[in-house]
Design a protein around this motif. Structure first.
Motif, PDB file in Angstrom:
ATOM      1  N   VAL A  99      -6.122   4.930  -3.131  1.00  0.00           N
ATOM      2  CA  VAL A  99      -5.622   3.804  -2.333  1.00  0.00           C
ATOM      3  C   VAL A  99      -5.824   4.104  -0.858  1.00  0.00           C
ATOM      4  CG1 VAL A  99      -3.918   3.117  -4.040  1.00  0.00           C
ATOM      5  CG2 VAL A  99      -3.306   4.798  -2.298  1.00  0.00           C
ATOM      6  N   ASP A 100      -5.939   3.035  -0.053  1.00  0.00           N
ATOM      7  CA  ASP A 100      -6.111   3.172   1.387  1.00  0.00           C
ATOM      8  C   ASP A 100      -4.736   3.249   2.030  1.00  0.00           C
ATOM      9  OD1 ASP A 100      -7.092   3.209   3.928  1.00  0.00           O
ATOM     10  OD2 ASP A 100      -7.505   1.046   4.013  1.00  0.00           O
ATOM     11  N   VAL A 101      -4.391   4.405   2.613  1.00  0.00           N
ATOM     12  CA  VAL A 101      -3.089   4.608   3.243  1.00  0.00           C
ATOM     13  C   VAL A 101      -3.287   4.705   4.749  1.00  0.00           C
ATOM     14  CG1 VAL A 101      -1.060   6.091   3.409  1.00  0.00           C
ATOM     15  CG2 VAL A 101      -2.232   5.802   1.209  1.00  0.00           C
ATOM     16  N   ASP A 102      -2.529   3.925   5.496  1.00  0.00           N
ATOM     17  CA  ASP A 102      -2.609   3.941   6.948  1.00  0.00           C
ATOM     18  C   ASP A 102      -1.808   5.138   7.476  1.00  0.00           C
ATOM     19  OD1 ASP A 102      -2.628   3.532   9.649  1.00  0.00           O
ATOM     20  OD2 ASP A 102      -1.573   1.594   9.596  1.00  0.00           O
ATOM     21  N   PRO A 103      -2.485   6.157   8.057  1.00  0.00           N
ATOM     22  CA  PRO A 103      -1.761   7.344   8.534  1.00  0.00           C
ATOM     23  C   PRO A 103      -0.813   7.041   9.686  1.00  0.00           C
ATOM     24  CG  PRO A 103      -4.042   7.405   9.260  1.00  0.00           C
ATOM     25  CD  PRO A 103      -3.923   6.246   8.315  1.00  0.00           C
ATOM     26  N   ASN A 104      -0.993   5.882  10.310  1.00  0.00           N
ATOM     27  CA  ASN A 104      -0.126   5.512  11.435  1.00  0.00           C
ATOM     28  C   ASN A 104       1.048   4.633  11.016  1.00  0.00           C
ATOM     29  OD1 ASN A 104      -1.831   6.827  13.382  1.00  0.00           O
ATOM     30  ND2 ASN A 104      -3.270   5.125  13.151  1.00  0.00           N
ATOM     31  N   ASP A 105       1.166   4.369   9.723  1.00  0.00           N
ATOM     32  CA  ASP A 105       2.256   3.532   9.243  1.00  0.00           C
ATOM     33  C   ASP A 105       3.591   4.228   9.523  1.00  0.00           C
ATOM     34  OD1 ASP A 105       4.172   2.156   7.653  1.00  0.00           O
ATOM     35  OD2 ASP A 105       2.562   1.402   6.379  1.00  0.00           O
ATOM     36  N   PRO A 106       4.504   3.620  10.275  1.00  0.00           N
ATOM     37  CA  PRO A 106       5.768   4.273  10.614  1.00  0.00           C
ATOM     38  C   PRO A 106       6.643   4.554   9.402  1.00  0.00           C
ATOM     39  CG  PRO A 106       5.793   1.960  11.282  1.00  0.00           C
ATOM     40  CD  PRO A 106       4.382   2.267  10.872  1.00  0.00           C
ATOM     41  N   ASP A 107       6.442   3.803   8.292  1.00  0.00           N
ATOM     42  CA  ASP A 107       7.254   4.037   7.103  1.00  0.00           C
ATOM     43  C   ASP A 107       6.946   5.372   6.425  1.00  0.00           C
ATOM     44  OD1 ASP A 107       8.754   1.731   7.277  1.00  0.00           O
ATOM     45  OD2 ASP A 107       7.275   0.527   6.196  1.00  0.00           O
ATOM     46  N   LEU A 108       5.809   5.996   6.764  1.00  0.00           N
ATOM     47  CA  LEU A 108       5.495   7.301   6.195  1.00  0.00           C
ATOM     48  C   LEU A 108       6.426   8.386   6.729  1.00  0.00           C
ATOM     49  CD1 LEU A 108       1.582   7.331   6.182  1.00  0.00           C
ATOM     50  CD2 LEU A 108       3.112   7.138   4.224  1.00  0.00           C
ATOM     51  N   ARG A 137       0.829  -1.200   0.000  1.00  0.00           N
ATOM     52  CA  ARG A 137       0.000   0.000   0.000  1.00  0.00           C
ATOM     53  C   ARG A 137       0.866   1.254   0.000  1.00  0.00           C
ATOM     54  NH1 ARG A 137      -4.117  -0.840   4.858  1.00  0.00           N
ATOM     55  NH2 ARG A 137      -2.140  -1.362   5.823  1.00  0.00           N
ATOM     56  N   LEU A 138       1.989   1.209   0.730  1.00  0.00           N
ATOM     57  CA  LEU A 138       2.876   2.354   0.765  1.00  0.00           C
ATOM     58  C   LEU A 138       3.505   2.582  -0.594  1.00  0.00           C
ATOM     59  CD1 LEU A 138       4.387   4.569   2.226  1.00  0.00           C
ATOM     60  CD2 LEU A 138       6.096   2.883   2.925  1.00  0.00           C
ATOM     61  N   MET A 139       3.933   1.495  -1.267  1.00  0.00           N
ATOM     62  CA  MET A 139       4.526   1.645  -2.589  1.00  0.00           C
ATOM     63  C   MET A 139       3.538   2.240  -3.569  1.00  0.00           C
ATOM     64  SD  MET A 139       7.590   0.756  -2.271  1.00  0.00           S
ATOM     65  CE  MET A 139       8.064   0.644  -3.995  1.00  0.00           C
ATOM     66  N   THR A 140       2.264   1.839  -3.470  1.00  0.00           N
ATOM     67  CA  THR A 140       1.233   2.405  -4.344  1.00  0.00           C
ATOM     68  C   THR A 140       1.084   3.890  -4.086  1.00  0.00           C
ATOM     69  OG1 THR A 140       0.071   0.305  -4.332  1.00  0.00           O
ATOM     70  CG2 THR A 140      -1.168   2.229  -5.059  1.00  0.00           C
ATOM     71  N   ALA A 141       1.074   4.277  -2.803  1.00  0.00           N
ATOM     72  CA  ALA A 141       0.931   5.694  -2.457  1.00  0.00           C
ATOM     73  C   ALA A 141       2.109   6.502  -2.969  1.00  0.00           C
ATOM     74  CB  ALA A 141       0.800   5.847  -0.939  1.00  0.00           C
ATOM     75  N   LEU A 142       3.342   5.950  -2.844  1.00  0.00           N
ATOM     76  CA  LEU A 142       4.526   6.659  -3.316  1.00  0.00           C
ATOM     77  C   LEU A 142       4.520   6.786  -4.834  1.00  0.00           C
ATOM     78  CD1 LEU A 142       7.276   5.120  -1.002  1.00  0.00           C
ATOM     79  CD2 LEU A 142       6.254   7.388  -0.862  1.00  0.00           C
ATOM     80  N   ALA A 143       4.046   5.742  -5.533  1.00  0.00           N
ATOM     81  CA  ALA A 143       3.963   5.805  -6.998  1.00  0.00           C
ATOM     82  C   ALA A 143       2.990   6.881  -7.433  1.00  0.00           C
ATOM     83  CB  ALA A 143       3.542   4.443  -7.557  1.00  0.00           C
ATOM     84  N   LEU A 144       1.866   7.004  -6.723  1.00  0.00           N
ATOM     85  CA  LEU A 144       0.882   8.036  -7.043  1.00  0.00           C
ATOM     86  C   LEU A 144       1.472   9.412  -6.817  1.00  0.00           C
ATOM     87  CD1 LEU A 144      -1.991   8.853  -7.815  1.00  0.00           C
ATOM     88  CD2 LEU A 144      -2.646   8.582  -5.428  1.00  0.00           C
ATOM     89  N   THR A 159      -0.369  15.462   9.898  1.00  0.00           N
ATOM     90  CA  THR A 159      -1.429  14.521   9.538  1.00  0.00           C
ATOM     91  C   THR A 159      -1.545  14.463   8.023  1.00  0.00           C
ATOM     92  OG1 THR A 159      -3.107  16.260   9.667  1.00  0.00           O
ATOM     93  CG2 THR A 159      -2.748  14.932  11.659  1.00  0.00           C
ATOM     94  N   LEU A 160      -2.095  13.360   7.523  1.00  0.00           N
ATOM     95  CA  LEU A 160      -2.320  13.207   6.089  1.00  0.00           C
ATOM     96  C   LEU A 160      -3.565  13.971   5.662  1.00  0.00           C
ATOM     97  CD1 LEU A 160      -1.638   9.413   5.454  1.00  0.00           C
ATOM     98  CD2 LEU A 160      -0.203  11.334   4.773  1.00  0.00           C
ATOM     99  N   ALA A 161      -3.485  14.627   4.505  1.00  0.00           N
ATOM    100  CA  ALA A 161      -4.673  15.264   3.945  1.00  0.00           C
ATOM    101  C   ALA A 161      -5.627  14.188   3.451  1.00  0.00           C
ATOM    102  CB  ALA A 161      -4.283  16.189   2.801  1.00  0.00           C
ATOM    103  N   GLN A 162      -6.901  14.576   3.282  1.00  0.00           N
ATOM    104  CA  GLN A 162      -7.894  13.623   2.793  1.00  0.00           C
ATOM    105  C   GLN A 162      -7.507  13.144   1.398  1.00  0.00           C
ATOM    106  OE1 GLN A 162     -11.842  15.184   2.696  1.00  0.00           O
ATOM    107  NE2 GLN A 162     -12.776  13.283   2.021  1.00  0.00           N
TER     108      GLN A 162
END
Length: 206
Positions: free
Chosen positions: A45-54, A6-13, A61-64
């Motif tokens: 994509v569903d991104v976990d705002p608490n993921d430590p890799d962020l 999920r993180l890789m998808t978010a970074l690609a976006l 905080t993450l924007a909507q």
């Protein structure tokens, strides 16, 4: 360490947004998108705002999440024609001066040739839904602009439908007058861009 999918998808976006530029997919988010357009990208994509890799800074905080489309815009140096490609659609905008005389909706031979070129692409894309929208600048009365833009959209539609001669194609033809400018009406260069007819249709699925 391997990053979660999920993180890789978010970074690609995020990378696609940075490299190519984007526009929001929802028409209501952008006043320059005419009514009748609709989202074309898939759900965010569903991104976990608490993921430590962020590695968010303390208190951040993450924007909507928003659905984004990659948009490519190509404009002739003269400005006579403008092309927008997104993931799922093509929009071709022709300046009114290229198609019509001043305050006229009559098409000349060269204008009809350009429109037939658009018909060829619609045929290539196998599009079954075509939108033809007319626009003006903000000079003169709003009511006159509404009427003129609709007459011009109708004229372009007539040539398209005759060229394509396909009963399976559905057309949506509208005149928006001075609504939804794409440039500043304070200058003649901007007003010239706003006086236009746009033809849009879906792209062929890859």
């Amino acid at each position: 360490m391997t990053s979660p999918p999920r993180l890789m998808t978010a970074l690609a976006l995020l990378l696609a947004t940075t490299l190519y530029g984007t526009t929001t997919a929802h028409a209501e988010d952008d006043p320059n998108d005419p009514p009748g357009t609709e989202p074309s990208a898939s759900a965010p994509v569903d991104v976990d705002p608490n993921d430590p890799d962020l590695k968010l800074p303390d208190g951040a905080t993450l924007a909507q999440a928003k659905v984004l489309d990659i948009k490519s815009v190509v404009e002739e140096q003269s400005g006579d024609e403008r092309r927008e490609d997104t993931n799922t659609s093509v929009t071709l905008a022709l300046q009114a001066e290229v198609l019509f005389g001043k305050d006229s909706s009559k098409l000349g031979a060269e204008a009809k040739s350009r429109i037939r070129g658009i018909a060829d692409e619609i045929r290539t894309q196998n599009a079954t839904r075509v939108r033809v929208f007319g626009f003006t600048d903000d000079l003169g009365s709003s009511a006159h602009g509404d009427v003129l833009s609709k007459r011009r959209a109708n004229a372009v539609h007539d040539v398209l439908s005759q060229s394509l001669n396909d009963a399976g194609i559905t057309y949506e033809v509208r005149g928006y007058g001075e609504q939804y400018p794409i440039a500043d009406n304070a200058t003649e260069a901007g007003r010239k861009k706003n006086r236009r007819v746009e033809v849009s249709f879906p792209r062929t699925e890859p």
